[in-house]
Design an enzyme around this catalytic site. Structure first.
Site, PDB file in Angstrom:
ATOM      1  N   GLU A  68       0.843  -1.370  -0.124  1.00  0.00           N
ATOM      2  CA  GLU A  68       0.287   0.338  -0.006  1.00  0.00           C
ATOM      3  C   GLU A  68       0.856   1.165  -0.066  1.00  0.00           C
ATOM      4  OE1 GLU A  68      -3.231   1.335   0.442  1.00  0.00           O
ATOM      5  OE2 GLU A  68      -2.876   2.924   0.240  1.00  0.00           O
ATOM      6  N   ASP A 117      -7.309   1.956  -8.614  1.00  0.00           N
ATOM      7  CA  ASP A 117      -7.602   3.270  -9.100  1.00  0.00           C
ATOM      8  C   ASP A 117      -8.258   3.362 -10.192  1.00  0.00           C
ATOM      9  OD1 ASP A 117      -7.829   3.707  -5.871  1.00  0.00           O
ATOM     10  OD2 ASP A 117      -5.758   4.984  -5.891  1.00  0.00           O
ATOM     11  N   LYS A 121      -8.528   9.675 -16.294  1.00  0.00           N
ATOM     12  CA  LYS A 121      -8.694  10.386 -17.891  1.00  0.00           C
ATOM     13  C   LYS A 121      -7.834   9.505 -18.794  1.00  0.00           C
ATOM     14  CE  LYS A 121      -9.012  14.842 -15.462  1.00  0.00           C
ATOM     15  NZ  LYS A 121      -8.030  15.593 -14.974  1.00  0.00           N
ATOM     16  N   TYR A 194     -13.596  -2.492  -0.752  1.00  0.00           N
ATOM     17  CA  TYR A 194     -14.324  -1.944  -1.094  1.00  0.00           C
ATOM     18  C   TYR A 194     -15.535  -2.826  -2.290  1.00  0.00           C
ATOM     19  CZ  TYR A 194     -12.303   2.937  -2.125  1.00  0.00           C
ATOM     20  OH  TYR A 194     -11.773   3.975  -1.147  1.00  0.00           O
TER      21      TYR A 194
END
Ligand code: SAM
Length: 212
Positions: A68, A117, A121, A194
């Protein structure tokens, strides 16, 4: 992942016996940090560590490294390890871009990527952990018969990842866009933080497995 500065996180990680310092010095010698020499699996972007801690508890015959980038996030996993230590799990606070500096060729038997993540873009595509640039890094450290397992609820990131696999020269072994209703791929599934959050909102979970 919410990124608040957590007071004392840097110091706690610096002093934690569960967090590896100077990881480059262990390149090729990771088995020395564990009591038993056994296959090494890593999770990249482990967040607060729920998935890898459950996995390590369920598989004492495998060694795990949870990776991490942020101390404020890793700190939560360290606190959990202090309450329930696992001999076959250690943590590493690094950017995954440096993986080939830290692990020797073929030193890692499996790589888990969970809810990475999305970097939506286009100009940031190289930062996605399932980009061809990251597959090239995994190629440098993964055993010949090793594999990458990736889960996400982000459909665009999943489509991108499926397209990157052949571009990177890898093979798609299996995939689903509805893991929790796939009897084969869901067998033995361990939920991440998540995954729990997004599946409880009704988002289907996607999973792929890739090898070379
Ligand atoms: N895997 C966890 C889960 O499924 O609950 C956490 C998911 S969270 C969205 C993604 C995590 O990956 C964040 O904690 C982030 O800091 C970490 N991360 C993203 N890019 C990284 C990189 N290049 N190196 C190390 N960690 C990274």
């Amino acid at each position: 992942m919410r990124l608040r500065n957590i007071k004392g996180a840097d110091e706690a990680i610096e002093n934690s016996e569960y967090c590896i310092k100077n990881p480059e010095s262990l390149k090729g010698n990771w088995q020395s940090v564990f009591p038993s020499s056994q296959p090494l699996h890593i999770e990249v972007g482990m967040g607060k560590g729920r998935f890898i801690m459950d996995l390590a508890a369920a598989n004492p015959d495998i060694n795990y490294i949870g990776i991490e980038r942020y101390t404020s996030v890793l700190y939560r996993a360290v606190q959990k390890m202090e309450l329930t230590p696992l001999p076959n799990l250690r943590f590493l606070c690094i950017d995954a871009a440096t993986l080939p500096d830290v692990f020797a060729p073929e030193e890692v038997a499996r790589i888990y990527l969970n809810f990475s993540d999305p970097w939506p873009k286009d100009r940031h595509a190289k930062r996605r952990l399932t980009s061809r640039e990251f597959f090239a890094r995994y190629n440098q450290i993964l055993a010949k018969d090793g594999r990458v397992e990736f889960k996400t609820d982000n459909q665009d990131l999943f489509t991108f990842s499926l397209e990157e696999i052949p571009e990177a020269g890898w093979n798609l072994v299996a995939s689903t866009r509805d893991l929790h209703h796939d009897p084969v791929l869901n067998e033995g599934n361990i939920m991440t933080e998540y995954e729990e959050k997004f599946s409880s909102k009704g988002n289907p979970i996607c999973k792929l497995i890739a090898n070379r």
